[in-house]
Design an enzyme around this catalytic site. Structure first.
Site, short mmCIF file in Angstrom:
data_model
loop_
_atom_site.label_atom_id
_atom_site.label_comp_id
_atom_site.label_asym_id
_atom_site.label_seq_id
_atom_site.Cartn_x
_atom_site.Cartn_y
_atom_site.Cartn_z
N TRP A 122 1.02 2.72 7.96
CA TRP A 122 1.91 2.11 6.97
C TRP A 122 2.81 3.13 6.28
O TRP A 122 3.91 2.79 5.85
CB TRP A 122 1.08 1.35 5.92
CG TRP A 122 0.33 2.20 4.94
CD1 TRP A 122 -0.87 2.78 5.14
CD2 TRP A 122 0.72 2.53 3.60
NE1 TRP A 122 -1.27 3.47 4.02
CE2 TRP A 122 -0.31 3.32 3.05
CE3 TRP A 122 1.83 2.23 2.81
CZ2 TRP A 122 -0.25 3.83 1.75
CZ3 TRP A 122 1.89 2.73 1.52
CH2 TRP A 122 0.85 3.51 1.00
N GLU B 173 1.81 -8.75 -5.44
CA GLU B 173 1.84 -8.47 -6.88
C GLU B 173 2.89 -9.30 -7.60
O GLU B 173 2.68 -9.77 -8.72
CB GLU B 173 2.11 -6.98 -7.13
CG GLU B 173 0.95 -6.06 -6.80
CD GLU B 173 1.03 -5.51 -5.39
OE1 GLU B 173 1.65 -6.18 -4.52
OE2 GLU B 173 0.49 -4.43 -5.14
N HIS C 167 -9.77 0.32 -4.09
CA HIS C 167 -9.25 -1.04 -4.25
C HIS C 167 -10.40 -2.05 -4.34
O HIS C 167 -10.32 -3.14 -3.77
CB HIS C 167 -8.31 -1.40 -3.09
CG HIS C 167 -6.98 -0.72 -3.15
ND1 HIS C 167 -5.99 -1.07 -4.03
CD2 HIS C 167 -6.50 0.32 -2.42
CE1 HIS C 167 -4.94 -0.27 -3.84
NE2 HIS C 167 -5.22 0.59 -2.88
N ASP D 13 -7.41 3.10 2.04
CA ASP D 13 -6.22 3.73 1.49
C ASP D 13 -6.36 4.03 0.00
O ASP D 13 -7.16 3.41 -0.70
CB ASP D 13 -4.99 2.85 1.71
CG ASP D 13 -5.11 1.49 1.01
OD1 ASP D 13 -6.18 0.88 1.11
OD2 ASP D 13 -4.14 1.06 0.36
N GLU D 14 -5.56 4.96 -0.46
CA GLU D 14 -5.30 5.23 -1.87
C GLU D 14 -6.56 5.43 -2.72
O GLU D 14 -6.65 4.96 -3.85
CB GLU D 14 -4.43 4.11 -2.47
CG GLU D 14 -3.07 4.03 -1.80
CD GLU D 14 -2.18 2.96 -2.39
OE1 GLU D 14 -0.95 3.12 -2.32
OE2 GLU D 14 -2.68 1.95 -2.92
N ASP E 71 7.22 -7.25 0.61
CA ASP E 71 7.31 -7.26 -0.86
C ASP E 71 8.55 -6.49 -1.32
O ASP E 71 8.83 -6.45 -2.52
CB ASP E 71 6.05 -6.68 -1.49
CG ASP E 71 5.70 -5.29 -0.97
OD1 ASP E 71 6.07 -4.96 0.16
OD2 ASP E 71 5.03 -4.53 -1.71
N TYR F 292 7.40 -4.15 5.16
CA TYR F 292 6.87 -4.55 3.87
C TYR F 292 7.71 -5.65 3.24
O TYR F 292 8.77 -5.41 2.69
CB TYR F 292 6.75 -3.32 2.95
CG TYR F 292 5.40 -2.65 3.08
CD1 TYR F 292 4.86 -2.41 4.35
CD2 TYR F 292 4.65 -2.29 1.98
CE1 TYR F 292 3.62 -1.82 4.51
CE2 TYR F 292 3.40 -1.70 2.12
CZ TYR F 292 2.89 -1.47 3.39
OH TYR F 292 1.65 -0.90 3.53
N ASP G 48 -9.37 -6.75 -3.21
CA ASP G 48 -8.63 -5.68 -3.88
C ASP G 48 -9.13 -5.62 -5.32
O ASP G 48 -10.01 -6.38 -5.72
CB ASP G 48 -7.12 -5.89 -3.81
CG ASP G 48 -6.38 -4.57 -3.66
OD1 ASP G 48 -6.48 -3.73 -4.58
OD2 ASP G 48 -5.71 -4.36 -2.63
#
Length: 776
Positions: free
Chosen positions: A412, A489, A281, A345-346, A439, A437, A206
């Site tokens: 997801w 994180e 990422h 992703d993203e 987190d 998830y 990442d």
């Protein structure tokens, strides 16, 4: 003559003692003593017990000896027994592994009688699962690493027929945001095997760290595995490091480490799926080799959050694909997994839109836009991966622009991507944020360590079903299973990672193993308490959040009285409480039914287990203010998505929490709040309080102004007070009361206007959340 009789009696007494010792009664079990997680497909309970002794033999045929360590290691430590492994069964007192080639790969049967235990399976994995079930039937002290005295190692006589509902039962560990050493990975593998999970997905790459040694590109770990240490700051408040700044925080797995992890996982029946992120990422890779990006700008590995993610791989350069193919070649040599995860992703494609190489690629490949360029990227990687006999899997963004023919999808962003992929004939692993998830918070934010956001309690994980209602049978065949994801994180160390993982992993394990007919939350909640006892002995820092007391409040609109129910996730929990602020002990009043509150009240409550408090103490003051239950007219109504207590939500005394999905908040999107409270008679007023929430990461901002106006007739209002607060950046989720102090005066009508920020610095519209208008 007398002395002879005495001697005979003494010998008889001694023999009776010997016989008694040899025929010591075994433990008496009931069906509730079978606490296996995940719950087996079929269980037949019978009276009786099998007792392990130091003479118990483990009977193994062929090459299955290595699986016996599940029991051998446990008895070696907890009982100081070295149980013998043999290839021929004695007359009794043995555990036998019996092969049946006709069974499914992960299925097993377990038959326990008073003189033997027989596990039947096709091979190693089935035997492992059968032995793990035996382990969970044993007393919890079997988990001890030290000798345990005065324990009868008995298990109930049962017959179990068991097999999993889904073939992908996974857990994803993000080792990039925070690095977890090899020993922690191995310990996690043990826990996955204990719960019959079979997939460990390692998020190895990442922005904040590259964690796997690649021989051809040594800078990936020399540079990309380390970042400037800013661990003392909030993840999203870390500054961008200067070029050349010393990077000391991080770590990576050598290829020998990876081989050891994969081998150990394989011995436990677990497949390790590597994830090598692309095209986004990957700032850790670009920091190592800037030529991989569009503009080759030197950067540092970021120390914390990055958004939007614009420094991504350049798909216009052939050298990018050469790099990725070389990396993946080394990865596939280390991981035998059929599936290779590529992220996907993203990706913010800002640079792609202006990059000459990307523009040329779009033109040469006759692509419509940069979304199709991402599809080109994924399709090209899919061809390479499939040419090596493997299957590409990625996050559901890989659907955008068209999905590569042989790819599988990990859904997801809810279930939608999985539904679309299965409709198109692609295999799917469901891992929606709503259920998967880890987190997310699992209890009250006020009582929990900092997490990413959202709310995912134990019971919600348990509700997870990878097959969505409305799917056709053909679509359901493409659902490989489900997976929990642990993004790290906010998990800087092993203890915090364990806290966020356990016991939710147990709920996930049952959700993806047991049949729908076999799932029952009440039953699971009783079995998981036994698991807590095992975790205590194992030294696992599991969360007790499920014991937290919460309230359910109903307001009588006629008299404003509150009916308050106390509850937690466990049915029939022993909750003790007080309404006068006094300390809670086991002698405090036991909660049985909702109680009525019609005045300001300080509530304390605590769950007890076996006379001992568990979980955190619940404390809440009900401020029974003057406007409770009074009529409210909304001049500017709340948003349909956040209606709180609707018409009485602002005067129902029920305050919201930092979880803005708790049902107590009323929200305005880009608009102001304006309402009038009818006190129904002239009332002395000297203070108005407006309760608000800010969570800028979720687009929620404090009002910039709260104004109060008073009226005697409901038509003509006069200004009575105002509080202003300018915008200020805030990385935390925070509750704040805006207090407007008034000169003591009388009024019947109170108008309250809260002014929305309207447009935040990030653009778009700002949410404003309010839970109560308190009149004093």
């Amino acid at each position: 003559m007398m002395s002879s009789r005495i001697v005979q009696f003494s010998w008889l007494f001694f023999l009776l003692i010997l016989v008694g010792c040899g025929e010591e009664s075994k433990t008496t079990f009931s069906e509730t003593d079978v606490k296996i997680i995940p719950r087996p497909s079929e269980i037949q309970f019978k009276e009786g017990a099998f007792r392990f002794t130091k003479d118990t033999k483990i009977v193994v045929a062929n090459d299955q000896t290595d699986v016996t360590s599940v029991l051998l290691d446990k008895f070696s430590k907890a009982a100081a027994w070295d149980l013998e492994v043999v290839d021929t069964a004695p007359k009794n007192n043995f555990v036998q592994l019996s092969l049946d080639a006709a069974m499914e790969d992960e299925a097993y049967t377990l038959k326990v009688s008073e003189d033997k235990v027989v596990i039947t399976a096709k091979g190693k994995v089935g035997f492992l699962y059968g032995l793990e079930s035996v382990r969970q039937l044993l007393p919890v002290s079997i988990e001890s690493n030290e000798l345990v005295a005065n324990v009868n190692w008995d298990i109930p006589t049962v017959e179990i027929t068991d097999s999993p509902r889904f073939k992908w039962r996974g857990f994803m560990m993000d080792v990039s945001r925070h690095f977890f050493d090899k020993e922690y990975i191995l310990a996690t593998i043990d826990q996955l095997a204990f719960l019959k999970m079979n997939t460990l997905h390692l998020h190895l790459v990442d922005d904040q760290g590259w964690r796997i040694e690649i021989k051809k590109y040594p800078k990936l770990t020399e540079v990309g595995a380390f970042r400037v240490d800013q661990e003392d700051k909030h993840w999203d408040a870390r500054f961008t490091p200067e070029l050349g700044e010393k990077a000391t925080y991080g770590g990576f797995y050598t290829q020998e480490d990876i081989k050891e992890i994969v081998a150990y996982a394989t011995s436990k029946g677990i497949n390790v799926v590597p994830e090598i992120e692309l095209p986004a990422h990957v700032m850790s890779a670009i920091a190592s080799y800037p030529e991989l990006s569009c503009f080759q700008k030197p950067i540092m590995v970021p120390s914390g959050g990055v958004w939007p993610i614009t420094e991504i791989y350049c798909p216009g350069k052939e050298t990018t694909f050469e790099f990725l193919e070389n990396v993946l070649t080394e990865v596939m040599e280390l991981f035998p997994s059929q599936y290779i995860h590529v992220g996907g992703d993203e990706a913010t494609k800002t640079n792609w839109k202006v990059c000459p190489d990307c523009k040329r690629r779009v033109k040469e490949e006759d692509l419509a836009n940069v979304e199709e360029l991402q599809s080109y990227f994924i399709r090209r990687m899919e061809r390479f991966i499939s040419s090596n006999g493997r299957t590409l899997i990625g996050w559901d963004e890989i659907l955008e622009g068209g999905l590569a023919p042989g790819a599988a999808v990990m859904s997801w962003r809810g279930f939608k991507g999985g539904i679309e992929a299965s409709e198109a004939g692609h295999d799917v692993v469901m891992t929606p944020t709503s259920h998967s998830y880890f987190d997310y918070y699992q209890g009250s934010r006020e009582a929990e360590p900092m997490a990413w956001g959202g709310y995912l309690p134990l019971s919600k994980v348990y509700e997870f079903d990878p097959v969505v209602e409305g799917m056709t049978p053909e679509q359901a065949k493409h659902v490989l299973g489900g997976q929990a994801n642990m993004w790290t994180e906010f998990m800087p160390d092993n203890a915090q990672a364990q806290y966020m993982t356990y016991p939710r992993l147990a709920a996930m394990a049952e959700a993806v193993w047991s049949t729908k007919a076999n799932k029952d939350w009440v039953d699971f909640s009783q079995r998981v308490v036994s698991l807590f006892d095992r975790y205590d002995i194992m030294g696992i820092n599991y969360a007790k959040s499920a014991y937290q007391v919460t309230t359910e409040v109903n307001v009588d609109e006629e008299n404003g009285a509150l009916s308050i129910a106390l509850k937690n996730e466990f049915p029939e929990a022993d909750i003790r409480y007080s309404l006068d602020g006094s300390d809670i002990t086991v002698a405090s009043k036991k909660y049985a039914k909702p109680f009525v509150v019609n005045k300001t009240t300080e509530i304390k409550a605590q769950v007890f287990k076996d006379g001992t408090p568990v979980g955190v103490l619940f404390e809440k003051t009900i401020n029974y203010h003057k406007a409770v239950g009074k009529p409210v007219t909304y001049l500017n109504k709340y948003h349909d998505s956040y209606q709180g207590g609707k018409e009485i939500g602002m005067v129902n005394v029920v305050r919201g929490s930092m979880n803005f999905h708790d049902g107590q908040w009323q929200g305005w999107l880009g608009d102001h709040m304006a309402l009038v409270i009818d006190m129904e008679a002239p009332t002395a007023i000297e203070k108005i309080t407006v309760g608000t929430l800010e969570n800028q990461g979720s687009g929620i901002y404090f009002p910039i102004q709260v104004e109060v106006m008073l009226s005697s007739d409901g038509k003509t209002f006069k200004n009575a007070g105002i509080v202003k607060r300018g915008f200020a950046a805030n990385i935390n989720s925070e509750l704040k009361d805006f207090v407007v102090d008034l000169e003591k005066q009388s009024a019947r009508y109170i108008k309250v206007i809260a002014t929305n920020l309207s447009t935040p610095p990030t653009g778009g519209k700002a949410w404003m959340f309010i839970d109560e208008v308190i009149v004093e």
